[in-house]
Design an enzyme around this catalytic site. Structure first.
Site, PDB file in Angstrom:
ATOM      1  N   ARG A  90      -6.175  -7.034  43.427  1.00 46.01           N
ATOM      2  CA  ARG A  90      -6.729  -5.940  42.631  1.00 46.01           C
ATOM      3  C   ARG A  90      -7.356  -4.875  43.536  1.00 46.01           C
ATOM      4  O   ARG A  90      -7.217  -3.683  43.275  1.00 46.01           O
ATOM      5  CB  ARG A  90      -7.786  -6.489  41.665  1.00 46.01           C
ATOM      6  CG  ARG A  90      -8.465  -5.405  40.848  1.00 46.01           C
ATOM      7  CD  ARG A  90      -9.502  -5.981  39.903  1.00 46.01           C
ATOM      8  NE  ARG A  90     -10.141  -4.938  39.120  1.00 46.01           N
ATOM      9  CZ  ARG A  90     -11.000  -5.167  38.133  1.00 46.01           C
ATOM     10  NH1 ARG A  90     -11.333  -6.404  37.815  1.00 46.01           N
ATOM     11  NH2 ARG A  90     -11.534  -4.157  37.469  1.00 46.01           N
ATOM     12  N   ASN A 144      -3.527  -8.558  31.778  1.00 47.69           N
ATOM     13  CA  ASN A 144      -3.107  -7.168  31.974  1.00 47.69           C
ATOM     14  C   ASN A 144      -1.921  -7.075  32.921  1.00 47.69           C
ATOM     15  O   ASN A 144      -1.766  -7.914  33.811  1.00 47.69           O
ATOM     16  CB  ASN A 144      -4.272  -6.356  32.539  1.00 47.69           C
ATOM     17  CG  ASN A 144      -5.283  -6.004  31.468  1.00 47.69           C
ATOM     18  OD1 ASN A 144      -4.925  -5.670  30.362  1.00 47.69           O
ATOM     19  ND2 ASN A 144      -6.557  -6.083  31.810  1.00 47.69           N
ATOM     20  N   CYS A 164      -6.475  -7.361  23.247  1.00 45.76           N
ATOM     21  CA  CYS A 164      -7.339  -6.563  24.118  1.00 45.76           C
ATOM     22  C   CYS A 164      -8.690  -6.437  23.426  1.00 45.76           C
ATOM     23  O   CYS A 164      -8.777  -6.470  22.203  1.00 45.76           O
ATOM     24  CB  CYS A 164      -6.723  -5.187  24.356  1.00 45.76           C
ATOM     25  SG  CYS A 164      -7.688  -4.107  25.450  1.00 45.76           S
ATOM     26  N   HIS A 194      -4.408   0.130  26.204  1.00 44.09           N
ATOM     27  CA  HIS A 194      -5.129   1.008  27.130  1.00 44.09           C
ATOM     28  C   HIS A 194      -4.686   2.464  27.030  1.00 44.09           C
ATOM     29  O   HIS A 194      -4.867   3.237  27.967  1.00 44.09           O
ATOM     30  CB  HIS A 194      -5.022   0.505  28.579  1.00 44.09           C
ATOM     31  CG  HIS A 194      -5.784  -0.767  28.813  1.00 44.09           C
ATOM     32  ND1 HIS A 194      -5.861  -1.390  30.047  1.00 44.09           N
ATOM     33  CD2 HIS A 194      -6.516  -1.539  27.970  1.00 44.09           C
ATOM     34  CE1 HIS A 194      -6.601  -2.478  29.944  1.00 44.09           C
ATOM     35  NE2 HIS A 194      -6.999  -2.583  28.684  1.00 44.09           N
ATOM     36  N   TYR A 244      -9.972   4.446  28.553  1.00 36.53           N
ATOM     37  CA  TYR A 244      -8.878   4.514  29.530  1.00 36.53           C
ATOM     38  C   TYR A 244      -8.198   5.877  29.525  1.00 36.53           C
ATOM     39  O   TYR A 244      -7.505   6.220  30.488  1.00 36.53           O
ATOM     40  CB  TYR A 244      -7.848   3.415  29.254  1.00 36.53           C
ATOM     41  CG  TYR A 244      -8.301   2.045  29.687  1.00 36.53           C
ATOM     42  CD1 TYR A 244      -8.115   1.614  30.994  1.00 36.53           C
ATOM     43  CD2 TYR A 244      -8.949   1.197  28.803  1.00 36.53           C
ATOM     44  CE1 TYR A 244      -8.541   0.366  31.407  1.00 36.53           C
ATOM     45  CE2 TYR A 244      -9.384  -0.061  29.204  1.00 36.53           C
ATOM     46  CZ  TYR A 244      -9.181  -0.469  30.506  1.00 36.53           C
ATOM     47  OH  TYR A 244      -9.616  -1.704  30.916  1.00 36.53           O
TER      48      TYR A 244
END
Length: 422
Positions: A90, A144, A164, A194, A244
């Site tokens: 990440r 995700n 989500c 998102h 987002y």
């Protein structure tokens, strides 16, 4: 009832355990299995989960295992919460795209594509093992990028739905601002995972009074602050975008911010080390306050509500999920995965509720990102530099061939160990 959490060693898991314990009348779990290859983390997390159950008087059994096939055998539902490559991967997703002046983020842009390429093959392998061991089990995906992963699962014929926490978080926030209970608030929530907008906030069910204009008039400053977007923008849009959307509506501003501070991955990694230290305390039998800062607010409540509806008609009959479009948004293909309220019934696939015509301002972006997600899934399933390039070129946060070329090379270089074709 047996529920299995794949990725059960996650620091999120005590949030789930707390929800299962508190809401046991809605979802009576006899056995909760936490499966994870990281045995050291798993024992710390599993120990706290058992203490949470014991404190709240939950009679269910919690099992920890690194044997995935045993974990999913006989499960009624399997919840996926994976992070292939961990926080180290990440960290890369959030940093190398910045070299091209593009947002570095784990679910969208080039970083989101990298995560999809690492994740989809792993999830599909797990799903095949679930199908062999428990053919009737639901797969609930919290991993995700949820939209792409859910589309991969559905495309392979699995009994799956994506989840989500954005919608439930907004529902809770709006209820508090309006002075009503969350159960009284229904969101007209539309878009992709998102990439969503609240186009109406209704009281007392899908056909109830729309109080969104009142919400924005009285509490617009608070909502704008939560989203880190200007109040004037919300007034001009007349809707509430997901936070987002800031990556799209304020892209260059976000890039400047990201270049000037530690990555979110670094913050979360530090938080996880602290959380695991807390979890090791045998006296701790509640989820620590620090966990709320880790993210995933109301995750457990959303998961319990969804699993209860899918398994026993006990959860809310209408919930926001990720599922096939099936004509709901007429400008998208039927097999696009959208995030909208759906009618839920035990044993049946979610049925999206009718959606009002979508403003072209939102529909254009939804269609663009849907095309990207189609190309991203193609790259994840079949590999190849050209497929990666095409997906990056299609993404509205990239869209220039020189950026797409450079980011393709960087994505492959940083993820080669996870890409069988590289």
């Amino acid at each position: 009832m047996k529920l299995t959490v794949v990725g059960g060693g996650s620091t999120y898991t005590p949030e789930l355990a707390d929800g299962f314990a508190r809401l046991r009348d809605t979802l009576p779990v006899d056995e909760l299995v936490l499966a994870d290859p990281a045995a050291d983390r798993l024992e710390l997390v599993g120990g706290l989960a058992r203490r949470i159950f014991a404190r709240q008087g939950h009679p269910g059994r919690i099992v920890t295992t690194s044997d995935l096939d045993a974990a999913v055998d006989g499960a009624d539902a399997v919840l996926l919460q994976l992070r292939v490559g961990g926080q180290a991967a990440r960290e890369q997703d959030e940093t190398w795209p910045l070299s091209c002046g593009c947002v570095g983020q784990e679910t969208t842009g080039a970083g989101g594509l990298a995560k999809a390429l690492r994740t989809v093959p792993v999830v599909l392998d797990i799903a095949e093992r679930v199908r062999r061991a428990s053919p009737g089990a639901w797969i609930i995906d919290f991993t995700n990028p949820v939209g792409i992963v859910t589309r991969a699962l559905l495309g392979a014929g699995h009994k799956a739905v994506g989840l989500c926490n954005v919608a439930i978080g907004l529902q809770r926030r709006f209820a508090a601002l309006l002075g009503v209970t969350p159960a009284e608030v229904h969101l007209d929530h539309v878009g992709l995972n998102h990439l969503t907008w609240e186009t109406a906030v209704r009281l007392h069910g899908p056909g109830g009074e729309d109080v969104l204009p009142r919400l924005l008039s009285r509490h617009g400053d608070a909502v704008a602050a939560d989203l880190r977007l200007p109040r004037a923008l919300l007034d001009r849009l007349g809707v509430v975008p997901s936070y987002y959307l800031r990556y799209y509506y304020a892209h260059d501003e976000v890039v400047r911010e990201l270049r000037g501070k530690p990555s979110r991955a670094a913050e979360v990694a530090a938080m996880e080390r602290e959380l695991l230290g807390l979890y090791a305390d045998p006296a701790l039998d509640t989820k620590p306050d620090l966990l709320a800062r880790r993210g995933g607010a109301y995750y457990s409540e959303a998961a319990v509500d969804l699993a209860a509806a899918l398994l026993r008609d006990a959860g809310s009959p209408h919930q926001v999920v990720n599922t096939y479009n099936r004509g709901t948004l007429p400008f998208l293909p039927d097999d696009a995965v959208i995030e909208v309220p759906a009618a839920l019934r035990a044993g049946a696939a979610p049925a999206p509720l009718p959606v009002a015509p979508v403003d072209p301002l939102h529909a254009g972006l939804i269609a663009n990102v849907t095309a990207y997600e189609h190309l991203a899934l193609d790259a994840a399933l079949h590999g190849g530099r050209d497929r990666v390039f095409r997906a990056l070129l299609a993404h509205p946060l990239i869209g220039q061939y020189d950026y797409a070329d450079a980011l393709t090379d960087q994505l492959i270089a940083h993820n080669r160990e996870y890409l069988a074709w590289a």
